[in-house]
Write a protein that holds these residues in place. Structure first.
Motif, mmCIF file in Angstrom:
data_model
loop_
_atom_site.group_PDB
_atom_site.id
_atom_site.type_symbol
_atom_site.label_atom_id
_atom_site.label_comp_id
_atom_site.label_asym_id
_atom_site.label_seq_id
_atom_site.Cartn_x
_atom_site.Cartn_y
_atom_site.Cartn_z
ATOM 1 N N TYR A 44 0.829 -1.209 0.000
ATOM 2 C CA TYR A 44 0.000 0.000 0.000
ATOM 3 C C TYR A 44 0.863 1.258 0.000
ATOM 4 O O TYR A 44 1.819 1.370 0.770
ATOM 5 N N ARG A 45 0.544 2.185 -0.864
ATOM 6 C CA ARG A 45 1.239 3.467 -0.924
ATOM 7 C C ARG A 45 0.270 4.557 -0.475
ATOM 8 O O ARG A 45 -0.619 4.969 -1.216
ATOM 9 N N ALA A 46 0.447 4.999 0.736
ATOM 10 C CA ALA A 46 -0.479 5.964 1.331
ATOM 11 C C ALA A 46 -0.284 7.344 0.728
ATOM 12 O O ALA A 46 0.848 7.764 0.479
ATOM 13 N N PRO A 47 -1.361 8.094 0.502
ATOM 14 C CA PRO A 47 -1.234 9.466 -0.014
ATOM 15 C C PRO A 47 -0.579 10.419 0.976
ATOM 16 O O PRO A 47 -0.038 11.444 0.578
ATOM 17 N N GLU A 48 -0.638 10.094 2.258
ATOM 18 C CA GLU A 48 0.067 10.871 3.275
ATOM 19 C C GLU A 48 0.498 9.919 4.387
ATOM 20 O O GLU A 48 -0.139 8.892 4.623
ATOM 21 N N PRO A 49 1.595 10.234 5.076
ATOM 22 C CA PRO A 49 2.096 9.316 6.102
ATOM 23 C C PRO A 49 1.184 9.275 7.324
ATOM 24 O O PRO A 49 0.539 10.270 7.673
ATOM 25 N N PHE A 50 1.161 8.123 7.958
ATOM 26 C CA PHE A 50 0.327 7.929 9.136
ATOM 27 C C PHE A 50 1.091 8.288 10.410
ATOM 28 O O PHE A 50 2.303 8.124 10.494
ATOM 29 N N ASP A 51 0.342 8.744 11.399
ATOM 30 C CA ASP A 51 0.918 8.988 12.722
ATOM 31 C C ASP A 51 1.095 7.677 13.485
ATOM 32 O O ASP A 51 2.063 7.508 14.234
ATOM 33 N N VAL A 52 0.135 6.768 13.280
ATOM 34 C CA VAL A 52 0.109 5.508 14.027
ATOM 35 C C VAL A 52 -0.334 4.383 13.103
ATOM 36 O O VAL A 52 -1.229 4.574 12.272
#
Length: 206
Positions: free
Chosen positions: A122-130
């Motif tokens: 998975y390539r997230a559109p923005e990085p996750f905090d958790v």
């Protein structure tokens, strides 16, 4: 299926949504093989409450990914209790992803998205905090999958069992190589339920 007293303390005014989720799991979750029939009697204690207490370690208005989301534990449980969070449920299996989408619609969870994908792809559109996970993989592998999803200084919170300290000792080198700055075993939910054990792994900051 009457919820225990602790459920009202944790879910507050959103307890009716949690009750609806428990009822849905007890029927559709069992019918579709996401949970075993023996789990019905312990849905609250072992699943909904055991999972939701992870929220003690998540700050306000964070972006959270739940990898290997399965039946929605802990992701859906978190979304019900914490409407301030934005959650993405990442699940590779079609029938489970479909179940999650139905659950999100049924419960009216507007801050939750479902993505059918392997965590490592998975390539997230923005990085996750958790990143959260429960019963997905060993901690070393799980962290390697999580690193590309997390912002610098972000955290993996993985619910684990009693043998977690042995698992951590074995995985220490892998965690360092993958970019972990620190890790710890945490106990959450002490004041409301039987404590849940999790591993918190922090990524290197910039």
């Amino acid at each position: 299926m009457r919820p225990p007293a602790a459920a009202a303390e944790i879910y507050g005014e959103r307890l009716p949504i949690a009750q609806r989720y428990a009822e849905w799991l007890a029927v559709a979750g069992i019918e579709r093989g996401l949970l075993g029939p023996r789990e019905v009697s312990r849905l609250w204690d072992r699943h909904l409450l055991n999972c939701v207490v992870i929220s003690e370690l998540i700050g306000r208005s964070k972006l959270v990914a739940d990898v290997g989301a399965g039946a929605g534990l802990p992701g859906i449980a978190l979304a019900i209790a914490r409407p301030d969070l934005r959650l993405v449920l990442i699940e590779p299996m079609l029938r489970r992803a479909d179940f999650l989408r139905e659950t999100v619609a049924l419960l009216g969870l507007q801050s939750v998205d479902v993505v059918r994908s392997r965590a490592e792809e998975y390539r997230a559109p923005e990085p996750f905090d958790v990143v959260t996970a429960r019963a997905v993989a060993k901690i070393g592998q799980l962290f390697r999958w999580s690193v590309p999803l997390l912002r610098p200084g972000g955290r993996l919170l993985a619910l684990k069992g009693e043998s977690v300290r042995d698992e951590l000792r074995t995985a220490a080198d892998d965690l360092r190589k993958a970019g972990a700055s620190s890790w710890s075993v945490e106990s959450v939910g002490r004041n409301v339920v039987d404590p849940a054990t999790l591993v918190a792994v922090v990524t290197l900051g910039r």
